[in-house]
Design an enzyme around this catalytic site. Structure first.
Site, PDB file in Angstrom:
ATOM      1  N   LYS A 130       0.846  -1.181   0.000  1.00  0.00           N
ATOM      2  CA  LYS A 130       0.000   0.000   0.000  1.00  0.00           C
ATOM      3  C   LYS A 130       0.885   1.234   0.000  1.00  0.00           C
ATOM      4  CE  LYS A 130       0.645   1.960   3.329  1.00  0.00           C
ATOM      5  NZ  LYS A 130       1.880   2.570   3.908  1.00  0.00           N
ATOM      6  N   TYR A 214      -4.506   4.229   6.269  1.00  0.00           N
ATOM      7  CA  TYR A 214      -5.018   3.283   7.265  1.00  0.00           C
ATOM      8  C   TYR A 214      -6.356   3.757   7.837  1.00  0.00           C
ATOM      9  CZ  TYR A 214      -0.635   0.686   7.233  1.00  0.00           C
ATOM     10  OH  TYR A 214       0.438  -0.073   6.845  1.00  0.00           O
TER      11      TYR A 214
END
Ligand code: NAD
Length: 366
Positions: A130, A214
Site C-alpha cells: 500500500k 489506514y
C-alpha cells in the site's frame, strides 16, 4: 473479559471462508508458493522476510535489489542461491525462474505500478504494498495487466489478517453496539526528514498516501461500504523543510451510502493510531488499531466498558497475508484484498486531495 473460543472460531471461520481457504479437504496447497521480494528496504527486511518462517504455504525464493551488498547479505541469511538474486536491470529474467510464483513489490510508491506490471508481463502473480500506486490511472493499468496475464493481484493490507481487526469488522458489521452511526479513525507519526516519503515524485503525496490510508481503509472495512462524498481540510507548514513537496496533516469526513459518517485524521507531525466505531448502543474502540503488534480493543455497551482480549494467534498478520495469496493461487480464488481494493482507496484519496484543494465537498463516483 476473554472472548470465547467459539466466538473467535466463528469470526476467523467467516474470514477463512471469505479467504477461500481453511478446513475444506484438499484446499491446502501441495507445495509452498515461492515469493520474490522486490526492494530490500525497512519493511521488506524487518517485517516481511522474517515472517516467512511462520508461513505454512509460502516461502521466500528470490530477491531483487539495486544494491549488491544487500543481495549478498540477505541472500546468505535466507539461503537464496545466486541464481535467484536479481538486480533491477535483471528483473525481467524472473520470467525464466519457475520457482517464483509471486512477486512482492515493496518499493517506494511511485515504482509500484511499473514493477507490478512488469511482474505480470513475466507471468507472475503480484503482491503490492500500500498505497497500491500513486493514481487511479496507475491502479487501473495494474489491474488490466494482471487480468491480461491471467495472474492474481493482491494489495498488502495486512490488518485484514490481524485477529483484532477481523473481530472489529465482524462486530461492527453485525451491529454488536447497534447500527454504526459514526467512525473516527486517526493515523499519524512525526515524519523523519530526508526520506523518499517526503519526495513527491517517489511518494505521490504526503501523510495521506503513507499513513492516513489506514484511517481510510479502516473506515471502508468497518462499514463494508464505499464513501459517496468527502470533505477534506489540509494543514501544512510549507516553511518546514520536510513539507516542501508533500502535505503534513489532512482531515477528511467521509459520507457512506447507509448514512454512516467517518471522521478521519492523517498526520506527519503527530502520533495517532486508533479508530472507534460508534453505534446506537455504545462503541468499539481500537487503540492502537493497526501497529505491527499489540492491538488493544475495548467495547462500551449499555453503559459498561470492557476490554476485549484474544488469545495469541497461531499466525501473525504478516504470515497470514503471505499464506492467503498462496492459498488463493492454489485454490483459484480471489484475494480478499485484490487490486480493486487498492483502486477503491485511490479513488477516495484523489477525491480527498481535490476536496482539500478546492475547499468543497467532492462527490466520489465508483
Ligand atoms: P524503505 O525506504 O525502507 O525501502 C525502500 C526500498 O526501495 C529500499 O530498499 C530502496 O533501496 C529501494 N529503492 C529502489 N529505488 C529507490 C529509489 N529511487 N528511491 C528510494 N528507494 C529506492 O521504505 P519502506 O518503509 O520499506 O517502504 C516500502 C513500501 O512499503 C512503501 O510502499 C510503503 O508504503 C510500504 N510499507 C508498508 C507497510 C505496511 O505496514 N504495510 C509498512 C512500511 C512500508
Amino acid at each position: 473479559m476473554t472472548t470465547s473460543r467459539r466466538e473467535i472460531l466463528s469470526g476467523l471461520g467467516a474470514g477463512m471462508v471469505l479467504a477461500g481457504v481453511g478446513t475444506r479437504a484438499g484446499a491446502a496447497p501441495t507445495r509452498r508458493i515461492g515469493y520474490a521480494i522486490v526492494g530490500l528496504g525497512s519493511y521488506a527486511t524487518r517485517q516481511i522476510m522474517p515472517n516467512f518462517a511462520g508461513c505454512e504455504h509460502a516461502r521466500l525464493v528470490a530477491l531483487v535489489s539495486g544494491t549488491p551488498a544487500k543481495l549478498d547479505q540477505y541472500g546468505a541469511q535466507y539461503g537464496i542461491a545466486a541464481t535467484h538474486r536479481y538486480s533491477y536491470a535483471d528483473f525481467d529474467r524472473i520470467r525464466d525462474n519457475p520457482d517464483i510464483d509471486v512477486v512482492y513489490v515493496v518499493l517506494p510508491n511511485s515504482m509500484h505500478a511499473e514493477y507490478s506490471i512488469r511482474a505480470a508481463q513475466a507471468g507472475k502473480h503480484v503482491m503490492c504494498e500500500k498505497p497500491m500506486a500513486v493514481s487511479v490511472a496507475e491502479c487501473e493499468a495494474m489491474i488490466a495487466a494482471c487480468r491480461k496475464a491471467g495472474t492474481k493481484l493482491m494489495i498488502g493490507y495486512r490488518s485484514r489478517f490481524e485477529p483484532y481487526n477481523r473481530l472489529a469488522i465482524e462486530l461492527a458489521r453485525s451491529g454488536h453496539v447497534g447500527p454504526t452511526r459514526l467512525i473516527t479513525a486517526e493515523h499519524g507519526f512525526p515524519a523523519r526528514p530526508g526520506q523518499w516519503r517526503l519526495d513527491r515524485p517517489l511518494s505521490g503525496g504526503g501523510s495521506l498516501m503513507d499513513i492516513g490510508i489506514y484511517s481510510l481503509n479502516a473506515a471502508r472495512y468497518l462499514t463494508g461500504e464505499d464513501p459517496v462524498s468527502v470533505s477534506a481540510v489540509e494543514t501544512t507548514d510549507r516553511s518546514d523543510p520536510r513539507f516542501k513537496t508533500v502535505e503534513d496533516r489532512i482531515g477528511f469526513l467521509l459520507r457512506f451510502p447507509s448514512g454512516i459518517v467517518a471522521n478521519c485524521i492523517s498526520s506527519y507531525s503527530s502520533s495517532h493510531n486508533g479508530y472507534r466505531v460508534i453505534g446506537t448502543q455504545g462503541w468499539i474502540d481500537m487503540e492502537p488499531a493497526t501497529p505491527y503488534e499489540g492491538q488493544r480493543m475495548s467495547i462500551r455497551k449499555d453503559g459498561v466498558t470492557t476490554p476485549r482480549t484474544l488469545p495469541a494467534a497461531a499466525k501473525n498478520q504478516f504470515a497470514g497475508q503471505l499464506d492467503h495469496m498462496a492459498e488463493c493461487i492454489v485454490s483459484g480464488t480471489t484475494p480478499i484484498v485484490p487490486g480493486e481494493e487498492g483502486l477503491a482507496d485511490m479513488r477516495v484519496i484523489e477525491a480527498i486531495y481535490r476536496s482539500a484543494a478546492e475547499r468543497r465537498e467532492v462527490v466520489i463516483r465508483a
